[in-house]
Design a protein around this motif. Structure first.
Motif, mmCIF file in Angstrom:
data_model
loop_
_atom_site.group_PDB
_atom_site.id
_atom_site.type_symbol
_atom_site.label_atom_id
_atom_site.label_comp_id
_atom_site.label_asym_id
_atom_site.label_seq_id
_atom_site.Cartn_x
_atom_site.Cartn_y
_atom_site.Cartn_z
ATOM 1 N N THR A 156 0.812 -1.228 0.039
ATOM 2 C CA THR A 156 0.115 0.108 0.134
ATOM 3 C C THR A 156 0.880 1.352 0.058
ATOM 4 O OG1 THR A 156 -0.163 0.111 2.509
ATOM 5 C CG2 THR A 156 -2.077 -1.334 1.303
ATOM 6 N N GLY A 157 0.246 2.338 -0.466
ATOM 7 C CA GLY A 157 0.834 3.703 -0.618
ATOM 8 C C GLY A 157 0.293 4.423 0.675
ATOM 9 N N SER A 158 0.369 5.632 0.669
ATOM 10 C CA SER A 158 -0.273 6.503 1.761
ATOM 11 C C SER A 158 -0.192 7.872 1.069
ATOM 12 C CB SER A 158 0.608 6.377 3.116
ATOM 13 O OG SER A 158 1.867 7.093 2.880
ATOM 14 N N PHE A 159 -1.258 8.709 1.939
ATOM 15 C CA PHE A 159 -1.345 9.955 1.738
ATOM 16 C C PHE A 159 -1.119 10.626 3.335
ATOM 17 C CE2 PHE A 159 -3.798 13.752 2.329
ATOM 18 C CZ PHE A 159 -3.192 14.871 1.683
ATOM 19 N N THR A 160 -0.414 11.804 3.237
ATOM 20 C CA THR A 160 -0.421 12.565 4.845
ATOM 21 C C THR A 160 -0.290 13.823 4.487
ATOM 22 O OG1 THR A 160 0.917 10.380 5.589
ATOM 23 C CG2 THR A 160 1.020 12.407 7.177
ATOM 24 N N TYR A 161 -1.232 14.369 5.377
ATOM 25 C CA TYR A 161 -1.144 15.942 5.455
ATOM 26 C C TYR A 161 -0.795 16.295 6.978
ATOM 27 C CZ TYR A 161 -2.869 20.590 6.038
ATOM 28 O OH TYR A 161 -2.951 21.999 6.239
ATOM 29 N N THR A 162 0.084 16.996 7.193
ATOM 30 C CA THR A 162 0.464 17.504 8.720
ATOM 31 C C THR A 162 0.494 19.084 8.767
ATOM 32 O OG1 THR A 162 2.615 17.498 8.200
ATOM 33 C CG2 THR A 162 1.998 15.474 9.163
ATOM 34 N N ALA A 163 -0.006 19.530 9.779
ATOM 35 C CA ALA A 163 0.047 21.021 10.060
ATOM 36 C C ALA A 163 0.172 21.293 11.489
ATOM 37 C CB ALA A 163 -1.228 21.749 9.469
ATOM 38 N N ASP A 164 0.577 22.514 11.816
ATOM 39 C CA ASP A 164 0.585 23.210 13.155
ATOM 40 C C ASP A 164 -0.666 24.126 13.160
ATOM 41 O OD1 ASP A 164 3.033 22.005 13.893
ATOM 42 O OD2 ASP A 164 4.094 23.539 12.830
ATOM 43 N N VAL A 165 -1.511 23.563 14.269
ATOM 44 C CA VAL A 165 -2.706 24.529 14.389
ATOM 45 C C VAL A 165 -2.575 25.149 15.723
ATOM 46 C CG1 VAL A 165 -5.161 24.305 14.243
ATOM 47 C CG2 VAL A 165 -3.957 22.714 12.937
ATOM 48 N N SER A 166 -3.004 26.368 15.732
ATOM 49 C CA SER A 166 -3.160 27.120 17.102
ATOM 50 C C SER A 166 -3.892 28.009 17.410
ATOM 51 C CB SER A 166 -1.430 27.661 17.286
ATOM 52 O OG SER A 166 -1.356 28.860 16.213
ATOM 53 N N ASP A 167 -4.306 28.040 18.610
ATOM 54 C CA ASP A 167 -5.334 29.085 19.105
ATOM 55 C C ASP A 167 -5.066 29.274 20.615
ATOM 56 O OD1 ASP A 167 -8.173 30.652 18.285
ATOM 57 O OD2 ASP A 167 -8.249 29.644 20.163
ATOM 58 N N ASP A 168 -5.549 30.465 20.809
ATOM 59 C CA ASP A 168 -5.185 30.981 22.406
ATOM 60 C C ASP A 168 -6.313 30.041 23.481
ATOM 61 O OD1 ASP A 168 -7.584 32.391 21.818
ATOM 62 O OD2 ASP A 168 -6.808 34.176 22.569
ATOM 63 N N SER A 169 -7.155 29.526 22.856
ATOM 64 C CA SER A 169 -7.929 28.747 23.661
ATOM 65 C C SER A 169 -7.677 27.382 23.596
ATOM 66 C CB SER A 169 -9.480 28.850 23.324
ATOM 67 O OG SER A 169 -9.836 28.367 22.023
ATOM 68 N N GLY A 170 -6.903 26.731 22.599
ATOM 69 C CA GLY A 170 -6.579 25.367 22.487
ATOM 70 C C GLY A 170 -7.483 24.976 21.172
ATOM 71 N N ILE A 171 -7.064 23.931 20.656
ATOM 72 C CA ILE A 171 -7.459 23.187 19.480
ATOM 73 C C ILE A 171 -8.344 22.195 19.751
ATOM 74 C CG2 ILE A 171 -6.885 22.216 17.416
ATOM 75 C CD1 ILE A 171 -6.100 25.119 17.670
ATOM 76 N N ARG A 172 -9.604 22.170 19.186
ATOM 77 C CA ARG A 172 -10.720 21.081 19.121
ATOM 78 C C ARG A 172 -10.452 20.175 17.931
ATOM 79 N NH1 ARG A 172 -16.264 23.558 19.834
ATOM 80 N NH2 ARG A 172 -15.363 23.817 21.989
ATOM 81 N N ASP A 173 -10.303 20.640 16.851
ATOM 82 C CA ASP A 173 -10.335 19.617 15.711
ATOM 83 C C ASP A 173 -9.617 20.195 14.495
ATOM 84 O OD1 ASP A 173 -11.386 17.308 14.340
ATOM 85 O OD2 ASP A 173 -13.220 18.390 14.021
ATOM 86 N N LEU A 174 -9.453 19.392 13.423
ATOM 87 C CA LEU A 174 -8.837 19.884 12.239
ATOM 88 C C LEU A 174 -9.410 18.824 11.287
ATOM 89 C CD1 LEU A 174 -6.983 21.698 10.494
ATOM 90 C CD2 LEU A 174 -5.520 19.951 10.679
ATOM 91 N N LYS A 175 -10.234 19.553 10.428
ATOM 92 C CA LYS A 175 -10.924 18.809 9.218
ATOM 93 C C LYS A 175 -10.182 18.836 7.943
ATOM 94 C CE LYS A 175 -15.122 17.843 11.683
ATOM 95 N NZ LYS A 175 -15.333 16.054 11.520
ATOM 96 N N VAL A 176 -10.106 17.699 7.395
ATOM 97 C CA VAL A 176 -9.365 17.706 6.092
ATOM 98 C C VAL A 176 -9.945 17.067 4.879
ATOM 99 C CG1 VAL A 176 -7.226 16.852 5.115
ATOM 100 C CG2 VAL A 176 -7.248 17.568 7.461
ATOM 101 N N LEU A 177 -10.026 17.745 3.573
ATOM 102 C CA LEU A 177 -10.653 17.250 2.574
ATOM 103 C C LEU A 177 -9.446 17.076 1.379
ATOM 104 C CD1 LEU A 177 -13.076 16.071 0.842
ATOM 105 C CD2 LEU A 177 -13.411 18.631 0.397
ATOM 106 N N VAL A 178 -9.158 16.066 0.777
ATOM 107 C CA VAL A 178 -8.278 16.039 -0.316
ATOM 108 C C VAL A 178 -9.044 15.836 -1.625
ATOM 109 C CG1 VAL A 178 -6.322 14.637 -1.154
ATOM 110 C CG2 VAL A 178 -6.854 14.849 1.474
ATOM 111 N N TRP A 179 -8.658 16.747 -2.703
ATOM 112 C CA TRP A 179 -9.493 16.690 -3.983
ATOM 113 C C TRP A 179 -8.495 17.005 -5.200
ATOM 114 C CZ3 TRP A 179 -10.185 21.825 -5.835
ATOM 115 C CH2 TRP A 179 -9.818 22.663 -5.079
ATOM 116 N N LEU A 229 -13.534 21.045 -8.084
ATOM 117 C CA LEU A 229 -14.051 21.166 -6.705
ATOM 118 C C LEU A 229 -13.686 22.505 -6.193
ATOM 119 C CD1 LEU A 229 -15.968 19.597 -4.932
ATOM 120 C CD2 LEU A 229 -13.913 18.554 -4.157
ATOM 121 N N ASP A 230 -14.685 23.290 -5.319
ATOM 122 C CA ASP A 230 -14.530 24.453 -4.665
ATOM 123 C C ASP A 230 -15.117 24.423 -3.374
ATOM 124 O OD1 ASP A 230 -13.280 26.946 -4.003
ATOM 125 O OD2 ASP A 230 -14.852 27.975 -5.288
ATOM 126 N N PRO A 231 -14.526 23.630 -2.453
ATOM 127 C CA PRO A 231 -15.021 23.231 -1.002
ATOM 128 C C PRO A 231 -15.115 24.551 -0.367
ATOM 129 C CG PRO A 231 -12.869 22.262 -1.153
ATOM 130 C CD PRO A 231 -13.243 22.812 -2.360
#
Length: 149
Positions: free
Chosen positions: A50-73, A79-81
């Motif tokens: 198998t192969g793979s796809f990976t997306y990584t990012a640093d996400v910040s906010d002064d209240s903390g991070i709840r979630d990061l949603k990702v769409l690959v297209w 498509l213009d999500p």
């Protein structure tokens, strides 16, 4: 006391109050989350594996991070999500690196069958971050990568 001194003191007090009120408003204004250092990597499957796809990012906010949603297209799909659409896609796995920042990674396994159905060319990653205080940030093209056979 002369009227000049009273007037000067009154003007100074009003100015000081305005500066203090502005500082309080600025200090309490919520910030929007930030999505930074995003990168995408695609590895095609080979040799029956198998192969793979990976997306990584640093996400910040002064209240903390709840979630990061990702769409690959694929770019060829035109498509213009929208941010609203990204509320209903898969989430990345986020691990806190500080009280305000998380390192998020979204990974997919890619089988040879999956790869055969993927459009060749440029693909984009769209991301939607949500902070603990409810603030959101939408990045329509957070990263790009190429799919080749």
């Amino acid at each position: 006391m002369s009227q000049r001194i009273v007037l000067s003191s009154l003007i100074g007090a009003v100015a000081l109050g305005a500066v203090a009120a502005g500082g309080i408003a600025l200090a309490s204004a919520p910030t929007e989350p930030a999505v930074e250092n995003g990168s995408a990597r695609y590895t095609a499957p080979s040799g029956g594996g198998t192969g793979s796809f990976t997306y990584t990012a640093d996400v910040s906010d002064d209240s903390g991070i709840r979630d990061l949603k990702v769409l690959v297209w694929p770019a060829s799909s035109k498509l213009d999500p929208t941010e609203a659409e990204l509320r209903f896609v898969e989430s990345a796995e986020c691990r806190s690196t500080s009280g305000e920042t998380a390192r998020c990674a979204y990974t997919l396994k890619v089988t040879e069958r999956d790869a055969a159905g993927m459009a060749e060319g440029t693909w984009y990653v769209s991301a939607r971050a949500e902070a603990e205080d409810g603030g959101t940030a939408f990045v329509p093209r957070a990263a790009a990568f190429d799919v080749t056979r």
